[in-house]
Design a protein around this motif. Sequence first.
Motif, PDB file in Angstrom:
ATOM      1  N   MET A 192       0.935  -0.787   0.514  1.00  0.00           N
ATOM      2  CA  MET A 192       0.292  -0.072  -0.169  1.00  0.00           C
ATOM      3  C   MET A 192       1.240   1.397   0.002  1.00  0.00           C
ATOM      4  SD  MET A 192      -3.174   1.096   2.981  1.00  0.00           S
ATOM      5  CE  MET A 192      -3.703  -0.313   2.806  1.00  0.00           C
ATOM      6  N   ASN A 193       0.465   2.413  -0.894  1.00  0.00           N
ATOM      7  CA  ASN A 193       1.617   3.509  -1.294  1.00  0.00           C
ATOM      8  C   ASN A 193       1.048   4.354   0.074  1.00  0.00           C
ATOM      9  OD1 ASN A 193      -0.787   5.038  -2.145  1.00  0.00           O
ATOM     10  ND2 ASN A 193       0.141   4.478  -3.921  1.00  0.00           N
ATOM     11  N   ARG A 194       2.029   5.456   0.515  1.00  0.00           N
ATOM     12  CA  ARG A 194       1.831   6.652   0.877  1.00  0.00           C
ATOM     13  C   ARG A 194       0.176   7.340   0.855  1.00  0.00           C
ATOM     14  NH1 ARG A 194       3.060  11.359   1.845  1.00  0.00           N
ATOM     15  NH2 ARG A 194       3.412  12.260   4.498  1.00  0.00           N
ATOM     16  N   GLN A 195       0.030   7.781   0.031  1.00  0.00           N
ATOM     17  CA  GLN A 195      -1.315   8.783  -0.607  1.00  0.00           C
ATOM     18  C   GLN A 195      -2.588   6.995  -0.297  1.00  0.00           C
ATOM     19  OE1 GLN A 195      -1.408  11.880  -1.046  1.00  0.00           O
ATOM     20  NE2 GLN A 195       0.483  11.204  -1.261  1.00  0.00           N
ATOM     21  N   THR A 196      -2.492   5.482  -0.706  1.00  0.00           N
ATOM     22  CA  THR A 196      -3.747   5.097  -0.758  1.00  0.00           C
ATOM     23  C   THR A 196      -3.837   5.468   1.118  1.00  0.00           C
ATOM     24  OG1 THR A 196      -3.345   4.113  -2.433  1.00  0.00           O
ATOM     25  CG2 THR A 196      -4.613   2.700  -1.109  1.00  0.00           C
ATOM     26  N   LEU A 250      -2.884   7.589   3.277  1.00  0.00           N
ATOM     27  CA  LEU A 250      -3.585   8.497   3.623  1.00  0.00           C
ATOM     28  C   LEU A 250      -5.011   9.103   3.453  1.00  0.00           C
ATOM     29  CD1 LEU A 250      -0.563  11.625   2.821  1.00  0.00           C
ATOM     30  CD2 LEU A 250      -1.699  10.854   5.405  1.00  0.00           C
ATOM     31  N   GLY A 251      -5.658   8.795   2.642  1.00  0.00           N
ATOM     32  CA  GLY A 251      -6.788   8.292   1.966  1.00  0.00           C
ATOM     33  C   GLY A 251      -7.769   7.124   3.187  1.00  0.00           C
ATOM     34  N   TYR A 252      -6.986   6.696   3.083  1.00  0.00           N
ATOM     35  CA  TYR A 252      -8.144   5.945   4.217  1.00  0.00           C
ATOM     36  C   TYR A 252      -7.959   6.026   5.618  1.00  0.00           C
ATOM     37  CZ  TYR A 252      -7.674   1.736   1.741  1.00  0.00           C
ATOM     38  OH  TYR A 252      -7.786   0.103   0.615  1.00  0.00           O
ATOM     39  N   VAL A 253      -6.773   7.200   5.966  1.00  0.00           N
ATOM     40  CA  VAL A 253      -7.021   7.716   7.200  1.00  0.00           C
ATOM     41  C   VAL A 253      -7.241   9.322   7.531  1.00  0.00           C
ATOM     42  CG1 VAL A 253      -5.585   8.943   8.845  1.00  0.00           C
ATOM     43  CG2 VAL A 253      -4.497   6.811   8.112  1.00  0.00           C
ATOM     44  N   TYR A 254      -7.459   9.364   6.122  1.00  0.00           N
ATOM     45  CA  TYR A 254      -8.470  10.451   5.498  1.00  0.00           C
ATOM     46  C   TYR A 254     -10.461  10.832   6.023  1.00  0.00           C
ATOM     47  CZ  TYR A 254      -4.964  13.812   4.513  1.00  0.00           C
ATOM     48  OH  TYR A 254      -3.367  14.363   4.510  1.00  0.00           O
ATOM     49  N   ALA A 255     -10.910   9.224   5.182  1.00  0.00           N
ATOM     50  CA  ALA A 255     -12.261   8.985   5.306  1.00  0.00           C
ATOM     51  C   ALA A 255     -12.160   8.358   6.161  1.00  0.00           C
ATOM     52  CB  ALA A 255     -11.996   7.773   3.714  1.00  0.00           C
ATOM     53  N   ALA A 256     -11.158   8.137   7.084  1.00  0.00           N
ATOM     54  CA  ALA A 256     -11.975   6.937   8.882  1.00  0.00           C
ATOM     55  C   ALA A 256     -11.759   8.500   9.458  1.00  0.00           C
ATOM     56  CB  ALA A 256     -10.959   6.532   8.726  1.00  0.00           C
ATOM     57  N   LEU A 285     -14.401  20.345   9.029  1.00  0.00           N
ATOM     58  CA  LEU A 285     -13.645  19.465   9.026  1.00  0.00           C
ATOM     59  C   LEU A 285     -13.561  18.040   8.074  1.00  0.00           C
ATOM     60  CD1 LEU A 285     -11.838  20.225  12.663  1.00  0.00           C
ATOM     61  CD2 LEU A 285     -10.947  20.507  10.144  1.00  0.00           C
ATOM     62  N   PRO A 286     -14.643  17.118   8.262  1.00  0.00           N
ATOM     63  CA  PRO A 286     -15.270  15.904   7.623  1.00  0.00           C
ATOM     64  C   PRO A 286     -15.027  15.829   6.484  1.00  0.00           C
ATOM     65  CG  PRO A 286     -16.646  16.694   9.542  1.00  0.00           C
ATOM     66  CD  PRO A 286     -16.070  17.305   9.891  1.00  0.00           C
ATOM     67  N   SER A 287     -15.589  17.301   6.208  1.00  0.00           N
ATOM     68  CA  SER A 287     -16.089  18.054   4.905  1.00  0.00           C
ATOM     69  C   SER A 287     -14.851  17.423   4.041  1.00  0.00           C
ATOM     70  CB  SER A 287     -17.313  19.032   4.334  1.00  0.00           C
ATOM     71  OG  SER A 287     -18.242  19.028   5.359  1.00  0.00           O
ATOM     72  N   PHE A 288     -14.027  18.189   4.296  1.00  0.00           N
ATOM     73  CA  PHE A 288     -12.634  18.518   3.333  1.00  0.00           C
ATOM     74  C   PHE A 288     -11.883  17.289   3.713  1.00  0.00           C
ATOM     75  CE2 PHE A 288     -13.417  22.874   4.007  1.00  0.00           C
ATOM     76  CZ  PHE A 288     -13.723  23.213   2.751  1.00  0.00           C
ATOM     77  N   LEU A 289     -12.041  16.213   5.059  1.00  0.00           N
ATOM     78  CA  LEU A 289     -11.291  14.874   5.104  1.00  0.00           C
ATOM     79  C   LEU A 289     -11.751  14.419   4.053  1.00  0.00           C
ATOM     80  CD1 LEU A 289     -11.029  15.560   9.321  1.00  0.00           C
ATOM     81  CD2 LEU A 289      -8.793  15.216   7.104  1.00  0.00           C
ATOM     82  N   VAL A 290     -13.015  14.470   4.603  1.00  0.00           N
ATOM     83  CA  VAL A 290     -13.803  12.749   3.534  1.00  0.00           C
ATOM     84  C   VAL A 290     -13.575  13.040   2.173  1.00  0.00           C
ATOM     85  CG1 VAL A 290     -16.067  12.350   2.640  1.00  0.00           C
ATOM     86  CG2 VAL A 290     -15.456  12.974   5.249  1.00  0.00           C
ATOM     87  N   ASN A 291     -13.261  14.386   1.320  1.00  0.00           N
ATOM     88  CA  ASN A 291     -13.434  15.217   0.140  1.00  0.00           C
ATOM     89  C   ASN A 291     -11.866  14.403  -0.082  1.00  0.00           C
ATOM     90  OD1 ASN A 291     -15.196  15.603  -1.024  1.00  0.00           O
ATOM     91  ND2 ASN A 291     -15.297  17.221  -0.504  1.00  0.00           N
ATOM     92  N   ALA A 292     -10.422  14.257   0.867  1.00  0.00           N
ATOM     93  CA  ALA A 292      -9.286  14.492   0.558  1.00  0.00           C
ATOM     94  C   ALA A 292      -9.575  12.928   0.421  1.00  0.00           C
ATOM     95  CB  ALA A 292      -8.667  15.348   1.762  1.00  0.00           C
ATOM     96  N   GLY A 293      -9.663  12.309   1.620  1.00  0.00           N
ATOM     97  CA  GLY A 293      -9.696  10.452   1.262  1.00  0.00           C
ATOM     98  C   GLY A 293     -10.295  10.156  -0.652  1.00  0.00           C
ATOM     99  N   LEU A 294     -11.208  11.008  -0.514  1.00  0.00           N
ATOM    100  CA  LEU A 294     -11.452  10.424  -2.023  1.00  0.00           C
ATOM    101  C   LEU A 294     -10.808  10.404  -3.467  1.00  0.00           C
ATOM    102  CD1 LEU A 294     -15.854  10.754  -1.413  1.00  0.00           C
ATOM    103  CD2 LEU A 294     -14.977   9.095  -2.158  1.00  0.00           C
ATOM    104  N   SER A 295      -9.992  11.593  -3.402  1.00  0.00           N
ATOM    105  CA  SER A 295      -9.825  11.699  -3.800  1.00  0.00           C
ATOM    106  C   SER A 295      -8.254  10.714  -4.104  1.00  0.00           C
ATOM    107  CB  SER A 295      -8.673  13.589  -3.419  1.00  0.00           C
ATOM    108  OG  SER A 295      -7.558  13.152  -2.513  1.00  0.00           O
ATOM    109  N   ARG A 296      -7.983  10.189  -3.255  1.00  0.00           N
ATOM    110  CA  ARG A 296      -6.896   9.084  -3.406  1.00  0.00           C
ATOM    111  C   ARG A 296      -6.931   7.830  -3.189  1.00  0.00           C
ATOM    112  NH1 ARG A 296      -5.443  13.986  -0.328  1.00  0.00           N
ATOM    113  NH2 ARG A 296      -3.607  14.796  -0.142  1.00  0.00           N
ATOM    114  N   VAL A 297      -8.686   7.188  -2.824  1.00  0.00           N
ATOM    115  CA  VAL A 297      -9.113   5.954  -2.895  1.00  0.00           C
ATOM    116  C   VAL A 297     -10.349   5.749  -3.618  1.00  0.00           C
ATOM    117  CG1 VAL A 297      -7.602   5.756  -0.482  1.00  0.00           C
ATOM    118  CG2 VAL A 297     -10.070   6.237  -0.647  1.00  0.00           C
TER     119      VAL A 297
END
Length: 316
Positions: free
Chosen positions: A1-5, A7-13, A236-248
């Motif tokens: 699993m690469n770093r961006q993926t 991060l995507g899981y962390v942001y989404a969770a 915060l969750p709005s932007f975090l979920v979008n940040a997650g969706l851009s990676r996973v």
Amino acid sequence: MNRQTLLGYVYAATGAALFSTKAIFIKLAYMERVDAPLMLALRMATSLPFFLGAVIWVVWKAKRDGKPLPPRRLWISAILAGCLGYYLSSLLDFEGLIYITAQLERLVLYTYPVMVLVIGWMFFGGRITWMSVLGSAVTYAGLLLVFLKALPEGGHDVVIGTVLVLGCALTFAIYQLLAKKFITVMGSLLFTGVALSASAVACIIHYIVVSGGVDFSASHRFYWLAFGCGIFATVLPSFLVNAGLSRVTAQSNAMISSISPIVTISLAVAVLGESFTIFDAIGSAMVIAGIAIFAVADQKRAPAKRETLPVEIEAA
């Protein structure tokens, strides 16, 4: 699993977990003063500067780079979609929390992907698989179990609250289906900023109309809880979920969001002192399992691809 993926899981969770605190903030505020329109107006007023800032930044960047902005009709469509998906949905949700527990509210809201599936099939040319049907059946069977357990204790309040929150989930499901085509053209950040800014203004106007004035007075604790709901359970969750969706993938995000009811239930028991019986446990597990089956079915139906979707309700 690469770093961006990763991060995507962390942001989404993290985003899903923060979204889950919304009902806790609202229930605590209602201990001070049961006023859903005021709580909603203060929450959205707190969020408004951030979403307006997102719109201004996207417009400035587009002009700086010489890129065209979306046509006026799309801006109007985004405003109308925001009023449906966040103003009306949030109002129904906040009113519903007057009558039912934070646990039941979260489980009812968590069924909105099933509504997206059914409405998409009926009106938008979507497809339904047997796995999706199975997941939907398990989800609503679990929800029914929790509802029936709460009914003798809460009576009519449980029925009223559940119907209101189901209305919230339904309007948000419709919003999700309408929003997809706008996001393709406008981009997720601009669409989310416009939609939530419009809904924030609508929520503030609603309170002024129903209260008959501009009196936003409340206790300091009520203000702090509304502020916390606006920042930690909305912005915060709005932007975090979008940040997650851009990676996973969106499907991965849907699976990760299964922590949402678990977080709400845990906080409702620990902070609000709500009871949690074996029937609640079984029903909650069935709802989560049903949505997991639904997400797996969706992932098999549509090959995984990276896409950015509108943020999840708690925006309601």
